[in-house]
Design a protein around this motif. Sequence first.
Motif, short mmCIF file in Angstrom:
data_model
loop_
_atom_site.label_atom_id
_atom_site.label_comp_id
_atom_site.label_asym_id
_atom_site.label_seq_id
_atom_site.Cartn_x
_atom_site.Cartn_y
_atom_site.Cartn_z
N ARG A 89 -96.68 41.44 -77.15
CA ARG A 89 -97.51 41.87 -78.27
C ARG A 89 -97.00 43.13 -78.96
O ARG A 89 -97.44 43.44 -80.07
CB ARG A 89 -98.94 42.12 -77.78
CG ARG A 89 -99.66 40.86 -77.32
CD ARG A 89 -101.03 41.20 -76.74
NE ARG A 89 -101.80 39.99 -76.43
CZ ARG A 89 -102.99 39.99 -75.85
NH1 ARG A 89 -103.55 41.15 -75.50
NH2 ARG A 89 -103.62 38.87 -75.62
N ASN A 90 -96.08 43.84 -78.31
CA ASN A 90 -95.61 45.11 -78.86
C ASN A 90 -94.63 44.86 -80.01
O ASN A 90 -93.53 44.36 -79.82
CB ASN A 90 -94.90 45.92 -77.76
CG ASN A 90 -94.59 47.33 -78.19
OD1 ASN A 90 -94.43 47.62 -79.37
ND2 ASN A 90 -94.48 48.23 -77.22
N PRO A 91 -95.01 45.22 -81.25
CA PRO A 91 -94.15 44.94 -82.40
C PRO A 91 -92.88 45.78 -82.44
O PRO A 91 -91.96 45.47 -83.20
CB PRO A 91 -95.06 45.26 -83.60
CG PRO A 91 -96.02 46.28 -83.08
CD PRO A 91 -96.26 45.90 -81.64
N TYR A 92 -92.83 46.83 -81.63
CA TYR A 92 -91.66 47.71 -81.63
C TYR A 92 -90.61 47.30 -80.61
O TYR A 92 -89.54 47.89 -80.56
CB TYR A 92 -92.10 49.16 -81.39
CG TYR A 92 -92.97 49.70 -82.50
CD1 TYR A 92 -92.42 50.04 -83.74
CD2 TYR A 92 -94.34 49.82 -82.32
CE1 TYR A 92 -93.22 50.52 -84.77
CE2 TYR A 92 -95.15 50.29 -83.35
CZ TYR A 92 -94.57 50.63 -84.57
OH TYR A 92 -95.38 51.10 -85.58
N ILE A 93 -90.92 46.31 -79.78
CA ILE A 93 -89.94 45.78 -78.84
C ILE A 93 -89.44 44.45 -79.38
O ILE A 93 -90.20 43.49 -79.54
CB ILE A 93 -90.55 45.61 -77.44
CG1 ILE A 93 -90.83 46.99 -76.83
CG2 ILE A 93 -89.61 44.81 -76.52
CD1 ILE A 93 -91.44 46.97 -75.46
N ASP A 94 -88.16 44.40 -79.69
CA ASP A 94 -87.59 43.21 -80.32
C ASP A 94 -87.36 42.08 -79.31
O ASP A 94 -87.53 40.90 -79.61
CB ASP A 94 -86.26 43.56 -81.00
CG ASP A 94 -86.46 44.54 -82.14
OD1 ASP A 94 -87.17 44.17 -83.10
OD2 ASP A 94 -85.95 45.67 -82.06
N GLY A 95 -86.91 42.46 -78.12
CA GLY A 95 -86.68 41.48 -77.06
C GLY A 95 -86.77 42.18 -75.73
O GLY A 95 -86.62 43.39 -75.64
#
Length: 288
Positions: A89-95
Amino acid sequence: MTTQLLNGNLLAKEIKNEISNIIEKKILNENKRMPHLGIILTGNNSSSITYVNNKIKECKNIGIQYSLIHLPINTLENKLLEEIKKMNRNPYIDGFIVQLPLEKHMNQDKIILSIDPKKDVDGFHPENFGKMSLGMKAFFPATALGILTVLERYKIQIYGKHTVVIGRSRIVGRPISILMSRKNYFGNSTVTITHSKTKNIEFYTKQADIIIVAVGIPKFLKGKMIKKGAVVIDVGIHNHENKILGDVDFYSVYGRASYLTPVPGGIGPMTRVMLLKNTLMAALNNRK
């Protein structure tokens, strides 16, 4: 015969420079945030800790951001699933990756299935694995992609060649067998999959033009088991009596093989750089 060593350290350095150039051109110059890799590690497995530290070091060297969640040994499976949900759910973690192997009380398939395929930069989720099998765009498992990249960058012909893969894991054996045999500009090899239970394994290895060894047994492949001029890719890595060994008996194979990956310095650094490449791909997908 002169054996040429396939220098994974050198290739990884070249690819890291390429990744840095893409980051500068497509991210920094457009004032976008840097790619961000998440890592979840459970327990105190020394090999896993070493692998994770090496991955973090690579991120720092290239400027990719990272977040590490290190859960203690005997962490409940539900706690791990909660951390995965947060990263999904974290939009700042790409993968992100969940470092394997997991503790014995964890259901590995359940854990892998809980990862968002769009953030699965390890390429283990069935959606990515299935897309890879069908020749569709997906995240490929890093080690298999690293092997293919070594062969491609050294201009080793695989079209029409007979490849024998020793090992059938979802991390290496199965994915590399698919990638080597795919109908693609760099593929079309005829692949035989063998493993530690294969009877008379020398029958297969002596026929092989290319041998990829990921069986997890130190010095398993001997020089007498290959034909002269074969290409040998060693994926194994073992700490044995303070020596780093691969799955290939290096000194008996050296001089018979035409190309050979050393351990260390062969596939290991290529695996790490392919994880960075997948993270960059995830970041670019998220920026669209």
